[in-house]
Design a protein around this motif. Structure first.
Motif, PDB file in Angstrom:
ATOM      1  N   LEU A 113       5.576  -4.786   8.211  1.00 20.62           N
ATOM      2  CA  LEU A 113       4.344  -5.090   7.481  1.00 20.62           C
ATOM      3  C   LEU A 113       4.203  -4.201   6.246  1.00 20.62           C
ATOM      4  CD1 LEU A 113       2.080  -7.136   8.096  1.00 20.62           C
ATOM      5  CD2 LEU A 113       0.787  -5.253   9.120  1.00 20.62           C
ATOM      6  N   GLU A 114       3.863  -4.831   5.115  1.00 21.36           N
ATOM      7  CA  GLU A 114       3.662  -4.097   3.861  1.00 21.36           C
ATOM      8  C   GLU A 114       2.197  -4.115   3.415  1.00 21.36           C
ATOM      9  OE1 GLU A 114       6.282  -5.889   1.064  1.00 21.36           O
ATOM     10  OE2 GLU A 114       8.105  -5.328   2.146  1.00 21.36           O
ATOM     11  N   ASP A 115       1.506  -5.211   3.671  1.00 21.70           N
ATOM     12  CA  ASP A 115       0.100  -5.350   3.295  1.00 21.70           C
ATOM     13  C   ASP A 115      -0.720  -5.632   4.547  1.00 21.70           C
ATOM     14  OD1 ASP A 115       1.154  -5.210   0.762  1.00 21.70           O
ATOM     15  OD2 ASP A 115       0.845  -7.335   0.311  1.00 21.70           O
ATOM     16  N   LEU A 116      -1.807  -4.898   4.721  1.00 23.30           N
ATOM     17  CA  LEU A 116      -2.665  -5.092   5.891  1.00 23.30           C
ATOM     18  C   LEU A 116      -4.128  -5.110   5.451  1.00 23.30           C
ATOM     19  CD1 LEU A 116      -3.133  -5.322   8.928  1.00 23.30           C
ATOM     20  CD2 LEU A 116      -3.060  -2.818   9.058  1.00 23.30           C
ATOM     21  N   GLU A 117      -4.802  -6.221   5.750  1.00 25.45           N
ATOM     22  CA  GLU A 117      -6.236  -6.345   5.483  1.00 25.45           C
ATOM     23  C   GLU A 117      -6.942  -6.642   6.798  1.00 25.45           C
ATOM     24  OE1 GLU A 117      -9.440  -8.765   2.684  1.00 25.45           O
ATOM     25  OE2 GLU A 117      -7.417  -9.572   2.954  1.00 25.45           O
ATOM     26  N   LEU A 118      -7.923  -5.800   7.127  1.00 24.58           N
ATOM     27  CA  LEU A 118      -8.697  -5.963   8.352  1.00 24.58           C
ATOM     28  C   LEU A 118     -10.187  -5.896   8.022  1.00 24.58           C
ATOM     29  CD1 LEU A 118      -6.684  -3.588  10.733  1.00 24.58           C
ATOM     30  CD2 LEU A 118      -6.559  -6.087  10.655  1.00 24.58           C
ATOM     31  N   VAL A 119     -10.850  -7.020   8.109  1.00 25.78           N
ATOM     32  CA  VAL A 119     -12.300  -7.084   7.923  1.00 25.78           C
ATOM     33  C   VAL A 119     -12.884  -7.576   9.233  1.00 25.78           C
ATOM     34  CG1 VAL A 119     -14.208  -8.053   6.614  1.00 25.78           C
ATOM     35  CG2 VAL A 119     -12.035  -7.523   5.470  1.00 25.78           C
ATOM     36  N   PHE A 121       3.575   1.610  10.676  1.00 25.02           N
ATOM     37  CA  PHE A 121       4.186   0.612   9.800  1.00 25.02           C
ATOM     38  C   PHE A 121       4.891   1.379   8.674  1.00 25.02           C
ATOM     39  CE2 PHE A 121       0.185  -1.240  11.444  1.00 25.02           C
ATOM     40  CZ  PHE A 121       0.735  -2.233  12.243  1.00 25.02           C
ATOM     41  N   HIS A 122       6.181   1.527   8.782  1.00 16.74           N
ATOM     42  CA  HIS A 122       6.930   2.400   7.875  1.00 16.74           C
ATOM     43  C   HIS A 122       7.021   1.857   6.451  1.00 16.74           C
ATOM     44  CE1 HIS A 122       7.957   4.892  11.276  1.00 16.74           C
ATOM     45  NE2 HIS A 122       8.461   3.839  11.920  1.00 16.74           N
ATOM     46  N   HIS A 123       6.703   0.585   6.272  1.00 15.16           N
ATOM     47  CA  HIS A 123       6.787  -0.018   4.941  1.00 15.16           C
ATOM     48  C   HIS A 123       5.404  -0.334   4.365  1.00 15.16           C
ATOM     49  CE1 HIS A 123      11.123  -0.557   5.565  1.00 15.16           C
ATOM     50  NE2 HIS A 123      10.803  -0.920   6.794  1.00 15.16           N
ATOM     51  N   LEU A 124       4.350   0.140   5.004  1.00 13.93           N
ATOM     52  CA  LEU A 124       2.995  -0.220   4.575  1.00 13.93           C
ATOM     53  C   LEU A 124       2.695   0.336   3.187  1.00 13.93           C
ATOM     54  CD1 LEU A 124       0.532  -1.764   5.702  1.00 13.93           C
ATOM     55  CD2 LEU A 124      -0.441   0.461   6.311  1.00 13.93           C
ATOM     56  N   LEU A 134      -4.035   7.047   8.144  1.00 15.52           N
ATOM     57  CA  LEU A 134      -3.281   7.393   6.941  1.00 15.52           C
ATOM     58  C   LEU A 134      -2.390   8.618   7.127  1.00 15.52           C
ATOM     59  CD1 LEU A 134      -5.924   6.745   4.130  1.00 15.52           C
ATOM     60  CD2 LEU A 134      -3.890   5.384   4.664  1.00 15.52           C
ATOM     61  N   GLU A 135      -2.687   9.438   8.102  1.00 17.66           N
ATOM     62  CA  GLU A 135      -1.815  10.587   8.375  1.00 17.66           C
ATOM     63  C   GLU A 135      -0.403  10.132   8.720  1.00 17.66           C
ATOM     64  OE1 GLU A 135      -3.610  12.974  11.371  1.00 17.66           O
ATOM     65  OE2 GLU A 135      -5.245  13.675  10.079  1.00 17.66           O
ATOM     66  N   ASP A 136      -0.274   8.946   9.291  1.00 20.88           N
ATOM     67  CA  ASP A 136       1.042   8.399   9.638  1.00 20.88           C
ATOM     68  C   ASP A 136       1.509   7.349   8.640  1.00 20.88           C
ATOM     69  OD1 ASP A 136       1.319   9.904  12.023  1.00 20.88           O
ATOM     70  OD2 ASP A 136      -0.023   8.510  13.046  1.00 20.88           O
ATOM     71  N   HIS A 137       0.735   7.149   7.552  1.00 22.91           N
ATOM     72  CA  HIS A 137       1.085   6.132   6.553  1.00 22.91           C
ATOM     73  C   HIS A 137       0.856   6.708   5.154  1.00 22.91           C
ATOM     74  CE1 HIS A 137       0.260   3.866  10.264  1.00 22.91           C
ATOM     75  NE2 HIS A 137       1.180   3.035   9.827  1.00 22.91           N
ATOM     76  N   VAL A 138       1.558   7.775   4.854  1.00 24.10           N
ATOM     77  CA  VAL A 138       1.331   8.506   3.605  1.00 24.10           C
ATOM     78  C   VAL A 138       1.887   7.780   2.383  1.00 24.10           C
ATOM     79  CG1 VAL A 138       1.223  10.750   4.737  1.00 24.10           C
ATOM     80  CG2 VAL A 138       3.431   9.854   3.967  1.00 24.10           C
ATOM     81  N   ASN A 139       2.618   6.689   2.591  1.00 24.74           N
ATOM     82  CA  ASN A 139       3.175   5.954   1.456  1.00 24.74           C
ATOM     83  C   ASN A 139       2.299   4.786   1.007  1.00 24.74           C
ATOM     84  OD1 ASN A 139       5.531   7.529   1.117  1.00 24.74           O
ATOM     85  ND2 ASN A 139       6.497   6.473   2.830  1.00 24.74           N
ATOM     86  N   VAL A 140       1.074   4.724   1.496  1.00 23.44           N
ATOM     87  CA  VAL A 140       0.132   3.710   1.019  1.00 23.44           C
ATOM     88  C   VAL A 140      -0.166   3.964  -0.455  1.00 23.44           C
ATOM     89  CG1 VAL A 140      -2.267   2.937   1.162  1.00 23.44           C
ATOM     90  CG2 VAL A 140      -0.901   3.160   3.240  1.00 23.44           C
ATOM     91  N   ALA A 141      -0.004   2.932  -1.274  1.00 26.95           N
ATOM     92  CA  ALA A 141      -0.237   3.051  -2.712  1.00 26.95           C
ATOM     93  C   ALA A 141      -1.538   2.380  -3.147  1.00 26.95           C
ATOM     94  CB  ALA A 141       0.929   2.451  -3.496  1.00 26.95           C
ATOM     95  N   PHE A 142      -1.992   1.398  -2.358  1.00 28.03           N
ATOM     96  CA  PHE A 142      -3.205   0.647  -2.689  1.00 28.03           C
ATOM     97  C   PHE A 142      -4.155   0.725  -1.499  1.00 28.03           C
ATOM     98  CE2 PHE A 142       0.412  -1.121  -4.862  1.00 28.03           C
ATOM     99  CZ  PHE A 142      -0.021  -1.269  -6.175  1.00 28.03           C
ATOM    100  N   LEU A 143      -5.353   1.248  -1.738  1.00 31.36           N
ATOM    101  CA  LEU A 143      -6.303   1.481  -0.650  1.00 31.36           C
ATOM    102  C   LEU A 143      -7.683   0.963  -1.042  1.00 31.36           C
ATOM    103  CD1 LEU A 143      -6.953   2.810   2.106  1.00 31.36           C
ATOM    104  CD2 LEU A 143      -7.435   4.931   0.858  1.00 31.36           C
ATOM    105  N   SER A 144      -8.259   0.139  -0.171  1.00 34.72           N
ATOM    106  CA  SER A 144      -9.614  -0.382  -0.392  1.00 34.72           C
ATOM    107  C   SER A 144     -10.432  -0.130   0.863  1.00 34.72           C
ATOM    108  CB  SER A 144      -9.566  -1.876  -0.711  1.00 34.72           C
ATOM    109  OG  SER A 144     -10.879  -2.388  -0.909  1.00 34.72           O
ATOM    110  N   ILE A 145     -11.568   0.568   0.698  1.00 30.64           N
ATOM    111  CA  ILE A 145     -12.403   0.959   1.831  1.00 30.64           C
ATOM    112  C   ILE A 145     -13.852   0.614   1.552  1.00 30.64           C
ATOM    113  CG2 ILE A 145     -10.890   2.797   2.654  1.00 30.64           C
ATOM    114  CD1 ILE A 145     -12.485   4.770   0.987  1.00 30.64           C
ATOM    115  N   GLU A 146     -14.672   0.671   2.610  1.00 28.31           N
ATOM    116  CA  GLU A 146     -16.101   0.438   2.466  1.00 28.31           C
ATOM    117  C   GLU A 146     -16.862   1.730   2.722  1.00 28.31           C
ATOM    118  OE1 GLU A 146     -17.527  -3.005   4.513  1.00 28.31           O
ATOM    119  OE2 GLU A 146     -16.072  -4.339   3.549  1.00 28.31           O
ATOM    120  N   ASP A 147     -18.177   1.655   2.680  1.00 26.76           N
ATOM    121  CA  ASP A 147     -19.017   2.838   2.789  1.00 26.76           C
ATOM    122  C   ASP A 147     -18.809   3.531   4.130  1.00 26.76           C
ATOM    123  OD1 ASP A 147     -21.042   4.729   2.590  1.00 26.76           O
ATOM    124  OD2 ASP A 147     -22.374   3.338   1.550  1.00 26.76           O
ATOM    125  N   CYS A 148     -18.696   4.865   4.094  1.00 23.82           N
ATOM    126  CA  CYS A 148     -18.504   5.608   5.342  1.00 23.82           C
ATOM    127  C   CYS A 148     -19.835   5.954   6.003  1.00 23.82           C
ATOM    128  CB  CYS A 148     -17.702   6.885   5.096  1.00 23.82           C
ATOM    129  SG  CYS A 148     -18.565   8.134   4.132  1.00 23.82           S
TER     130      CYS A 148
END
Length: 239
Positions: free
Chosen positions: A63-69, A87-90, A106-120
């Protein structure tokens, strides 16, 4: 149509029934599971069985792209969903998960280049994402304070920052004053701002010398009221 989706290696799931159906396929067809590169799970109702989706994710090794809403999913169930998944290719993550869960993921997915989040949901405490090191993160979208923490710690060049709908708009100069040493590489910026932000362009000209594209959206608490302006500009003419 389903075969076409598999050949394109992009899967869209919009209901728990479709999640169950897809799980049956990847459990019995390893080639399909290994071909999936992009998974988008966008639900309108609360997910009742987290295990179904977790089992799906466990089969998608490339998996390279993951969207969870996933609306109204509790932090504990989010944690159960994503815990110990790798996911080593995420490359892209878009999720409405609590930021404590995203930070741990993200501690196990440090190669994420594109990140979209909502209010914490935090107003006084630092965002859990503050301090996360993502050495290739280049594009981040999310609430004002959380985006600030990510820009400070990572080589981000594209930012979309929005205000919290439940609070008064935060003046833009607060963001730029806190990021005075980390915004020099920003090239694209989309920003929600208060109607009282009269000096925003001056702040931008000083703080973001490399900026080439800008979108400003005027907001008033508690809801968005109007589109302000959008343009691309070299900024040499306002320095």
């Amino acid at each position: 149509m389903l075969l076409t989706f598999f050949l394109q290696s992009v899967i869209f799931l919009s209901s728990e029934m479709k999640i169950r159906f897809f799980l049956g396929i990847v459990e019995h067809n390893r080639a399909v599971a290994l071909a999936v590169r992009s998974l988008h799970v966008v639900l309108c109702e609360q997910l009742k069985q987290v295990t179904l989706l977790r089992e799906c994710l466990k089969h998608l090794r490339y998996l390279e792209d993951l969207e969870l809403v996933l609306p109204r999913l509790t932090p504990s169930r989010w944690g159960r969903l994503l815990r110990d998944l790798h996911f080593h290719h995420l490359d892209l993550l878009r999720a409405n998960a609590p930021h404590t869960v995203i930070a741990a993921f993200l501690e196990d997915h440090v190669n994420v280049a594109f990140l979209s989040i909502e209010d914490c949901g935090r107003t006084s405490k630092p965002c859990p994402l503050d301090g996360n090191g993502l050495p290739v993160l280049c594009d981040v979208s999310g609430p004002f304070g959380c985006v600030s923490a990510l820009v400070q710690n990572n080589p981000v060049s594209r930012v979309t920052a929005h205000q919290s709908p439940a609070t008064q708009p935060i003046p833009a100069f607060i963001l730029f004053s806190s990021l005075s040493t980390s915004t020099a590489c920003l090239t694209v910026l989309e920003l929600e701002l208060s109607p009282m932000d009269f000096d925003v362009l001056e702040c931008l000209a000083v703080s973001t010398p490399a900026l080439i594209a800008l979108k400003l959206v005027e907001v008033q608490a508690p809801t968005l009221v109007s589109f302000h302006w959008i343009f691309s500009i070299a900024f040499d003419n306002i320095k």
